[in-house]
Motif scaffolding. Structure first.
Motif, PDB file in Angstrom:
ATOM      1  N   ASP A 184       0.854  -1.279   0.043  1.00 12.29           N
ATOM      2  CA  ASP A 184      -0.109   0.032  -0.058  1.00 12.29           C
ATOM      3  C   ASP A 184       0.784   1.428  -0.152  1.00 12.29           C
ATOM      4  OD1 ASP A 184       0.896  -0.844   2.420  1.00 12.29           O
ATOM      5  OD2 ASP A 184      -0.997  -0.355   3.589  1.00 12.29           O
ATOM      6  N   HIS A 185       2.014   1.209   0.454  1.00 10.93           N
ATOM      7  CA  HIS A 185       2.897   2.319   0.567  1.00 10.93           C
ATOM      8  C   HIS A 185       4.340   2.277  -0.406  1.00 10.93           C
ATOM      9  CE1 HIS A 185       0.457   4.200   3.513  1.00 10.93           C
ATOM     10  NE2 HIS A 185       0.585   3.085   4.268  1.00 10.93           N
ATOM     11  N   GLY A 186       4.420   1.191  -1.346  1.00  9.68           N
ATOM     12  CA  GLY A 186       5.530   1.069  -2.063  1.00  9.68           C
ATOM     13  C   GLY A 186       6.834   0.629  -1.098  1.00  9.68           C
ATOM     14  N   PRO A 187       8.049   0.988  -1.603  1.00  9.00           N
ATOM     15  CA  PRO A 187       9.082   0.838  -0.801  1.00  9.00           C
ATOM     16  C   PRO A 187       9.251   1.395   0.350  1.00  9.00           C
ATOM     17  CG  PRO A 187       9.868   1.034  -3.170  1.00  9.00           C
ATOM     18  CD  PRO A 187       8.361   1.539  -3.033  1.00  9.00           C
ATOM     19  N   ILE A 188       9.589   1.225   1.626  1.00 14.83           N
ATOM     20  CA  ILE A 188       9.662   1.912   3.030  1.00 14.83           C
ATOM     21  C   ILE A 188      10.977   1.204   3.676  1.00 14.83           C
ATOM     22  CG2 ILE A 188       8.715   2.472   5.099  1.00 14.83           C
ATOM     23  CD1 ILE A 188       6.145   2.032   4.034  1.00 14.83           C
ATOM     24  N   PRO A 189      11.805   1.976   4.272  1.00 17.87           N
ATOM     25  CA  PRO A 189      12.810   1.733   5.031  1.00 17.87           C
ATOM     26  C   PRO A 189      12.456   1.067   6.383  1.00 17.87           C
ATOM     27  CG  PRO A 189      13.011   4.042   4.947  1.00 17.87           C
ATOM     28  CD  PRO A 189      11.821   3.678   3.880  1.00 17.87           C
ATOM     29  N   LEU A 190      13.167   0.225   6.942  1.00 17.06           N
ATOM     30  CA  LEU A 190      12.758  -0.536   8.017  1.00 17.06           C
ATOM     31  C   LEU A 190      13.489   0.145   9.130  1.00 17.06           C
ATOM     32  CD1 LEU A 190      11.610  -3.031   9.443  1.00 17.06           C
ATOM     33  CD2 LEU A 190      13.959  -4.250   9.311  1.00 17.06           C
ATOM     34  N   LEU A 191      12.493   0.630  10.069  1.00 15.93           N
ATOM     35  CA  LEU A 191      13.066   1.355  11.169  1.00 15.93           C
ATOM     36  C   LEU A 191      13.849   0.457  12.243  1.00 15.93           C
ATOM     37  CD1 LEU A 191      10.341   4.188  11.735  1.00 15.93           C
ATOM     38  CD2 LEU A 191      12.481   4.097  10.240  1.00 15.93           C
ATOM     39  N   ALA A 192      13.147  -0.544  12.518  1.00 11.61           N
ATOM     40  CA  ALA A 192      13.801  -1.508  13.839  1.00 11.61           C
ATOM     41  C   ALA A 192      13.340  -2.885  13.488  1.00 11.61           C
ATOM     42  CB  ALA A 192      13.335  -0.973  14.995  1.00 11.61           C
ATOM     43  N   ALA A 193      13.873  -3.752  13.665  1.00 14.12           N
ATOM     44  CA  ALA A 193      13.636  -5.317  13.614  1.00 14.12           C
ATOM     45  C   ALA A 193      13.994  -5.705  15.291  1.00 14.12           C
ATOM     46  CB  ALA A 193      14.292  -5.990  12.750  1.00 14.12           C
ATOM     47  N   GLN A 194      12.939  -5.759  16.061  1.00 17.16           N
ATOM     48  CA  GLN A 194      13.227  -6.201  17.352  1.00 17.16           C
ATOM     49  C   GLN A 194      13.109  -7.724  17.731  1.00 17.16           C
ATOM     50  OE1 GLN A 194      10.586  -4.867  20.143  1.00 17.16           O
ATOM     51  NE2 GLN A 194      11.862  -5.155  22.215  1.00 17.16           N
ATOM     52  N   ARG A 195      14.112  -8.340  17.729  1.00 17.16           N
ATOM     53  CA  ARG A 195      14.093  -9.771  18.231  1.00 17.16           C
ATOM     54  C   ARG A 195      13.438 -10.311  19.524  1.00 17.16           C
ATOM     55  NH1 ARG A 195      18.182 -12.594  14.950  1.00 17.16           N
ATOM     56  NH2 ARG A 195      18.047 -14.615  16.181  1.00 17.16           N
ATOM     57  N   LEU A 196      12.721 -11.148  19.718  1.00 17.81           N
ATOM     58  CA  LEU A 196      11.881 -11.228  20.745  1.00 17.81           C
ATOM     59  C   LEU A 196      12.110 -12.778  21.137  1.00 17.81           C
ATOM     60  CD1 LEU A 196       8.464  -9.623  19.811  1.00 17.81           C
ATOM     61  CD2 LEU A 196      10.282  -8.613  21.253  1.00 17.81           C
ATOM     62  N   ALA A 197      11.851 -13.175  22.605  1.00 17.52           N
ATOM     63  CA  ALA A 197      11.826 -14.435  23.038  1.00 17.52           C
ATOM     64  C   ALA A 197      10.569 -14.616  24.079  1.00 17.52           C
ATOM     65  CB  ALA A 197      12.896 -14.916  23.462  1.00 17.52           C
ATOM     66  N   LEU A 198       9.461 -15.224  23.627  1.00 18.48           N
ATOM     67  CA  LEU A 198       8.400 -15.023  24.207  1.00 18.48           C
ATOM     68  C   LEU A 198       7.820 -16.503  24.668  1.00 18.48           C
ATOM     69  CD1 LEU A 198       6.717 -12.136  22.345  1.00 18.48           C
ATOM     70  CD2 LEU A 198       7.526 -12.123  24.578  1.00 18.48           C
ATOM     71  N   PRO A 199       6.924 -16.601  25.511  1.00 19.04           N
ATOM     72  CA  PRO A 199       6.214 -17.890  26.032  1.00 19.04           C
ATOM     73  C   PRO A 199       5.473 -18.268  24.614  1.00 19.04           C
ATOM     74  CG  PRO A 199       5.848 -16.248  27.600  1.00 19.04           C
ATOM     75  CD  PRO A 199       6.448 -15.559  26.701  1.00 19.04           C
ATOM     76  N   ALA A 200       5.476 -19.507  24.244  1.00 21.47           N
ATOM     77  CA  ALA A 200       5.019 -20.163  23.094  1.00 21.47           C
ATOM     78  C   ALA A 200       3.614 -21.229  23.475  1.00 21.47           C
ATOM     79  CB  ALA A 200       5.891 -20.732  22.102  1.00 21.47           C
ATOM     80  N   ARG A 201       2.871 -21.081  24.472  1.00 26.73           N
ATOM     81  CA  ARG A 201       2.172 -21.913  24.920  1.00 26.73           C
ATOM     82  C   ARG A 201       0.983 -21.092  25.576  1.00 26.73           C
ATOM     83  NH1 ARG A 201       6.258 -26.771  27.509  1.00 26.73           N
ATOM     84  NH2 ARG A 201       6.671 -27.229  25.323  1.00 26.73           N
ATOM     85  N   GLY A 202      -0.152 -21.815  25.603  1.00 23.93           N
ATOM     86  CA  GLY A 202      -1.207 -21.138  26.539  1.00 23.93           C
ATOM     87  C   GLY A 202      -1.850 -20.048  25.771  1.00 23.93           C
ATOM     88  N   SER A 203      -1.851 -19.055  26.272  1.00 23.16           N
ATOM     89  CA  SER A 203      -2.548 -17.585  25.671  1.00 23.16           C
ATOM     90  C   SER A 203      -1.499 -17.093  24.633  1.00 23.16           C
ATOM     91  CB  SER A 203      -3.175 -16.599  26.475  1.00 23.16           C
ATOM     92  OG  SER A 203      -2.047 -16.167  27.341  1.00 23.16           O
ATOM     93  N   PHE A 204      -0.182 -17.455  24.847  1.00 21.01           N
ATOM     94  CA  PHE A 204       0.860 -16.874  23.929  1.00 21.01           C
ATOM     95  C   PHE A 204       1.108 -17.807  22.642  1.00 21.01           C
ATOM     96  CE2 PHE A 204       1.160 -14.302  27.617  1.00 21.01           C
ATOM     97  CZ  PHE A 204       2.153 -13.092  27.208  1.00 21.01           C
ATOM     98  N   ALA A 205       0.443 -19.021  22.566  1.00 20.39           N
ATOM     99  CA  ALA A 205       0.775 -19.748  21.399  1.00 20.39           C
ATOM    100  C   ALA A 205       0.676 -19.145  20.012  1.00 20.39           C
ATOM    101  CB  ALA A 205      -0.350 -21.033  21.637  1.00 20.39           C
TER     102      ALA A 205
END
Length: 334
Positions: A197-218
């Motif tokens: 929808d906006h054409g080429p856009i530079p990425l401002l940030a790529a935040q790496r995450l480590a989060l729960p992956a079960r239950g409500s966070f699955a």
């Protein structure tokens, strides 16, 4: 690129402490959160840590159908016993146990809630004189092997509420850039992403995450080729993807609409992926909501999903109606 840990978790099960700290540090107040697979049928020891290093210490959580939930906390000669009387509400799905403690204020509270009801069904209890928690005990509790139990994951935050979920995509999700497809885990600030929808856009940030992956966070595994892609894609349950076609226009009067991945879970076209306790992922920031392409699937990326979105976002009941009309074979937005 190192992982960052989203929105204030001090520690997570199967990971341990998330920020460097002295093992002698005492956490005087915080919120201990545990999610459990229901139903809880028999008496069981949910968590147990005992140590005699320095002075005798115990942190254990028990469940009994009649008694309820009991947290036994000992430090030397000081013993605190926190009880949430039973019987607990039961059902199928996921329950969350929250233990808030504030040693300086001499107050604690316990809350048990069913996350599968709307609004969540919950019971609470409170009392006085909780003990602070040594971070060394927390580290041991998070990293020691655990027998098979209904505990899906647990963690501790210094906030008064559990950190919320956040939209993210898997590290191996291919994203279209000016240089061609790049795995999301390899993206870096300054890379040019090709948006629908906006054409080429530079990425401002790529935040790496480590989060729960079960239950409500699955997370959700979008199965190929139901969503236009040629490979399965792993995304968070609240990640939005776009869909288009005559059915969308017929039901909602728009060429295309957005829907959360979690609303698509049906055991066939999309799966709730709970194979891991912790998952690595990345949250992309373009400075504005935009649609990026990932292997034929359009994903809505934005720093703040509460901001104005590029398309209307469907409610869960609307998604179910649409998927029924589509015969559960949706098409990507064009």
């Amino acid at each position: 690129m190192p992982y960052s840990f989203h929105q204030g978790w001090v520690a997570l099960s199967d990971r341990g402490l998330l920020n460097p700290a002295s093992p002698d540090t005492l956490l005087h107040q915080g919120l201990f959160v545990m999610e459990l697979a229901l139903p809880l049928q028999s008496a069981s020891l949910l968590l147990d840590h005992q140590s005699n290093i320095g002075w005798p210490r115990t942190f254990a959580i028990f469940h009994d159908p009649a008694t309820g939930i009991v947290i036994l906390h000992r430090q030397g000669k000081d013993v605190a016993r926190h009880v949430l009387p039973g019987p607990l509400p039961q059902g199928k799905g996921t329950a969350r146990l929250s233990f808030h403690f504030n040693a300086p204020a001499r107050h604690w509270s316990l809350c048990f809630e069913l996350l599968t009801t709307d609004p969540p069904l919950k019971i609470t209890a409170e009392g006085q004189n909780p003990l602070p928690i040594p971070l060394s005990d927390l580290q041991a509790l998070c990293t020691q092997p655990r027998p098979t139990s209904p505990v899906l994951w647990f963690g501790l935050t210094e906030g008064k509420a559990p950190p919320g979920t956040a939209p993210w995509i898997g590290l191996r999700t291919p994203v279209e850039t000016s240089l061609g497809p790049v795995l999301a885990g390899h993206l870096k600030p300054g890379d040019i992403l090709l948006t629908e929808d906006h054409g080429p856009i530079p990425l401002l940030a790529a935040q790496r995450l480590a989060l729960p992956a079960r239950g409500s966070f699955a997370p959700v595994l979008l199965r190929a080729p139901f969503f236009g892609q040629t490979q399965d894609l792993l995304v968070s349950a609240d990640q939005l993807l776009a869909i288009s076609g005559p059915e969308v226009e017929y039901l909602f009067g728009a060429d295309a609409a957005l829907m959360p991945a979690g609303a698509l879970v049906d055991g066939r076209t999309a799966l709730s992926d709970q194979r891991r306790a912790i998952t690595g992922s990345v949250a992309l920031d373009l400075g504005t909501p935009a649609l990026i392409e990932s292997n034929g699937c359009l994903l809505a990326i934005g720093q703040d999903q509460a901001a104005e979105l590029p398309l209307r976002c469907l409610q869960t009941y609307e998604v179910h109606t649409l998927m029924t009309l589509l015969g559960r074979s949706p098409r990507r937005a064009a």
